[in-house]
Enzyme design. Structure first.
Site, PDB file in Angstrom:
ATOM      1  N   LYS A  24       0.838  -1.211   0.000  1.00 23.61           N
ATOM      2  CA  LYS A  24       0.000   0.000   0.000  1.00 23.61           C
ATOM      3  C   LYS A  24       0.866   1.251   0.000  1.00 23.61           C
ATOM      4  O   LYS A  24       0.637   2.187  -0.766  1.00 23.61           O
ATOM      5  CB  LYS A  24      -0.920  -0.034   1.230  1.00 23.61           C
ATOM      6  N   SER A  25       1.884   1.279   0.854  1.00 21.72           N
ATOM      7  CA  SER A  25       2.724   2.478   0.945  1.00 21.72           C
ATOM      8  C   SER A  25       3.413   2.770  -0.381  1.00 21.72           C
ATOM      9  O   SER A  25       3.474   3.924  -0.832  1.00 21.72           O
ATOM     10  CB  SER A  25       3.796   2.284   2.020  1.00 21.72           C
ATOM     11  N   ARG A  29       2.941   5.971  -3.284  1.00 25.68           N
ATOM     12  CA  ARG A  29       4.089   6.775  -3.722  1.00 25.68           C
ATOM     13  C   ARG A  29       4.334   6.644  -5.220  1.00 25.68           C
ATOM     14  O   ARG A  29       4.828   7.575  -5.857  1.00 25.68           O
ATOM     15  CB  ARG A  29       5.326   6.371  -2.908  1.00 25.68           C
ATOM     16  N   ARG A 125      -8.602  11.915  12.697  1.00 24.68           N
ATOM     17  CA  ARG A 125      -7.186  11.631  12.967  1.00 24.68           C
ATOM     18  C   ARG A 125      -6.350  12.915  13.004  1.00 24.68           C
ATOM     19  O   ARG A 125      -6.655  13.886  12.325  1.00 24.68           O
ATOM     20  CB  ARG A 125      -6.661  10.648  11.917  1.00 24.68           C
ATOM     21  N   SER A 170       7.283   8.834  12.517  1.00 26.18           N
ATOM     22  CA  SER A 170       6.208   8.711  11.541  1.00 26.18           C
ATOM     23  C   SER A 170       6.729   8.867  10.120  1.00 26.18           C
ATOM     24  O   SER A 170       7.246   9.927   9.745  1.00 26.18           O
ATOM     25  CB  SER A 170       5.126   9.765  11.804  1.00 26.18           C
ATOM     26  N   ASP A 318       1.995  -1.369  11.732  1.00 23.67           N
ATOM     27  CA  ASP A 318       0.667  -1.747  11.230  1.00 23.67           C
ATOM     28  C   ASP A 318       0.311  -3.198  11.560  1.00 23.67           C
ATOM     29  O   ASP A 318      -0.803  -3.636  11.264  1.00 23.67           O
ATOM     30  CB  ASP A 318       0.609  -1.550   9.711  1.00 23.67           C
ATOM     31  N   LYS A 345      -4.561   5.304  14.899  1.00 25.75           N
ATOM     32  CA  LYS A 345      -4.608   4.700  13.557  1.00 25.75           C
ATOM     33  C   LYS A 345      -6.053   4.727  13.054  1.00 25.75           C
ATOM     34  O   LYS A 345      -6.859   5.508  13.545  1.00 25.75           O
ATOM     35  CB  LYS A 345      -4.030   3.282  13.618  1.00 25.75           C
TER      36      LYS A 345
HETATM   37  C1  S3P Z   1       2.537   4.746   6.301  1.00 25.59           C
HETATM   38  C2  S3P Z   1       3.102   5.047   7.506  1.00 25.59           C
HETATM   39  C3  S3P Z   1       2.578   4.572   8.796  1.00 25.59           C
HETATM   40  C4  S3P Z   1       1.577   3.436   8.621  1.00 25.59           C
HETATM   41  C5  S3P Z   1       0.621   3.688   7.509  1.00 25.59           C
HETATM   42  C6  S3P Z   1       1.351   3.879   6.191  1.00 25.59           C
HETATM   43  C7  S3P Z   1       3.153   5.276   5.067  1.00 25.59           C
HETATM   44  O1  S3P Z   1       1.924   5.645   9.458  1.00 25.59           O
HETATM   45  O2  S3P Z   1       0.878   3.223   9.824  1.00 25.59           O
HETATM   46  O3  S3P Z   1      -0.272   2.590   7.372  1.00 25.59           O
HETATM   47  O4  S3P Z   1       2.825   4.785   3.973  1.00 25.59           O
HETATM   48  O5  S3P Z   1       3.976   6.194   5.168  1.00 25.59           O
HETATM   49  P1  S3P Z   1       2.758   6.647  10.438  1.00 25.59           P
HETATM   50  O6  S3P Z   1       3.780   7.262   9.623  1.00 25.59           O
HETATM   51  O7  S3P Z   1       1.720   7.612  10.928  1.00 25.59           O
HETATM   52  O8  S3P Z   1       3.276   5.760  11.526  1.00 25.59           O
END
Ligand code: S3P
Length: 436
Positions: A24-25, A29, A125, A170, A318, A345
């Site tokens: 997903k991340s 990007r 959030r 983060s 996560d 979260k």
């Molecule tokens: C993410 C960073 C994390 C993670 C989120 C995806 C990202 O959050 O919990 O599911 O893609 O950069 P935080 O950076 O708030 O910890």
């Protein structure tokens, strides 16, 4: 729309071969940086989940021509760093915190205004963690008085680089500031209190953007360019985590997970499970476009409780819903501390997991920054996922060791990160179906 529920009959084992959907991340990007690049970025393995599709829709709304996704393939016709256009209306990012926080940084440097909105969970959030440092860079962003979305991001602000030490570990904050840094005069440096996922830095470097990294600090200077590349997105270790836990706790399991992303900033869950006694073998380690990947074979094992080392928390941030289920099925006590971030979260993952585990008869005691879990037998219950995709999937796996059926409510958001979860889990041996 009727509520999505899961009902899982108890028992069973996980076996065979599984490839979970794309990371997903990295999917987010690939769209963001592909849009800002010069030329066409071709993506394979894109996650066709609601979160990454929300990012894709946002860039289309800002004039980027994007083909796909079709079977995980996406072609992004980059418009260059200055090529985005004002969208016609607010950009609705659904449940996706990554979209909102990263876009806040990226949009702070544009010549037009934008409004970012989200669903009820996302609208609750905390956003000041990005808006405050972005405002130090010269951005103008309005939030609600509680520091939440909708975010109104004003265009035509002159951004300048800052040196920022993040108070929380983060990756979203780090990435947001680095993306703003592409548009800032001078150099933007972000230091992290503990290592967090570094996909933004890797992709920027892969696209030829000058970026310096030393220890806990990453820096970019404005005024560079991004070149389109090919991106091969590995399977998401955060989605694989449910299967790592499921196969570990269910007697008779022997499962192969293919092409899993093994970026060292993401593999905390493997480390934690191995410390608990899990049998996870890593093979065929290789590189997929700047990100390490491997195949993981996981077999049933007798798990035991541990003290989870604090330095592993951001590397498994996560995966705690799944880890809590492993702890509930382990012998002895597991203690997590230093994880207050879990409370902000997609849901309050400490409280919601503790509530569900207790309903299943497990001794789970929430603390302000973690949880104490005594492993023991799991009963049969209806648990509420509170619309949190990872909570729903974690409890689905718990049924492998439950005494009776487990019903999980409010599961629609599983499709934000793991479309096809029910079918894939069923094919592997989980006795899952729609709830009544
Ligand atoms: C993410 C960073 C994390 C993670 C989120 C995806 C990202 O959050 O919990 O599911 O893609 O950069 P935080 O950076 O708030 O910890």
């Amino acid at each position: 729309m009727s509520e999505v529920r899961f009902r899982i009959d108890p028992g069973g084992a996980l076996s065979g071969e599984v490839r979970v959907p794309g990371d997903k991340s990295i999917s987010h990007r690939s769209i963001m940086l592909g849009s800002l690049a010069d030329g066409m970025t071709r993506v394979r393995g894109f996650l066709e989940g609601e979160d990454s599709l929300a990012t894709l829709a946002a860039f289309r709304a800002m004039g980027v021509h994007i083909e796909g996704p079709e079977h995980g393939q996406v072609s992004v016709h980059g418009v260059g760093l200055r090529g985005l256009r004002a969208p016609d209306g607010p950009l609705n990012l659904g449940n996706s915190g990554t979209s909102m926080r990263l876009l806040a940084g990226l949009l702070a440097g544009q010549s037009f205004d934008t409004v970012l909105t989200g669903d009820t969970s996302l609208s609750g959030r905390p956003m000041r963690r990005v808006t405050e440092p972005l405002m130090q860079m010269g951005a103008r962003i309005d939030t609600t008085p509680r520091g939440t979305a909708p975010l109104h991001i004003h265009g035509n602000c002159r951004l300048h680089g800052i040196e920022y030490g993040m108070p929380v570990a983060s990756a979203q904050v780090k990435s947001s500031l680095l993306l703003a840094g592409l548009y800032a005069q001078g150099t933007t440096c972000v230091a992290e209190p503990a290592p967090t996922r570094d996909h933004t830095e890797r992709m920027l470097a892969g696209m030829g953007y000058p970026l310096s990294r030393s220890g806990a600090r990453a820096c970019v200077s404005g005024g560079g360019r991004l070149q389109a590349i090919e991106i091969d997105i590995p399977a998401d270790i955060s989605s694989a985590a449910f299967f790592l836990v499921g196969a570990s706790i269910a007697p008779g399991s022997d499962l192969l997970l293919r092409h899993v992303g093994m970026n060292p900033t993401r593999t905390g869950v493997i480390d934690i499970l191995q410390r608990m006694g899990a049998r996870i073998e890593v093979s065929r380690e290789r590189d997929a476009g700047g990100e390490p990947v491997a195949d993981l074979r996981v077999r049933h094992a007798e798990l035991h409780g541990i003290e989870i080392p604090a330095q592993l928390v951001p590397l498994a941030i996560d995966e705690f819903p799944a880890v809590f289920v492993a702890a509930a099925c382990a012998t002895g006590r597991t203690r997590l501390t230093g994880a207050a971030e879990l409370r902000v979260k997609e849901s309050d993952r400490i409280q919601v997991m503790a509530d569900g585990l207790q309903r299943l008869g497990v001794q789970a005691r929430p603390t302000p920054d973690g949880m104490l879990i005594e492993g023991g037998p799991l009963g049969s219950a209806r648990v509420d996922s509170h619309g949190d995709h990872r909570i729903a999937m974690a409890f689905a796996m718990a049924a492998l060791r439950a005494a009776g059926p487990v019903e999980i409510t409010d599961c629609a958001n599983v499709s934000t990160s793991f479309p096809g979860f029910v079918e894939l889990a069923r094919a592997a041996g989980l006795q899952i179906g729609p709830g009544g």
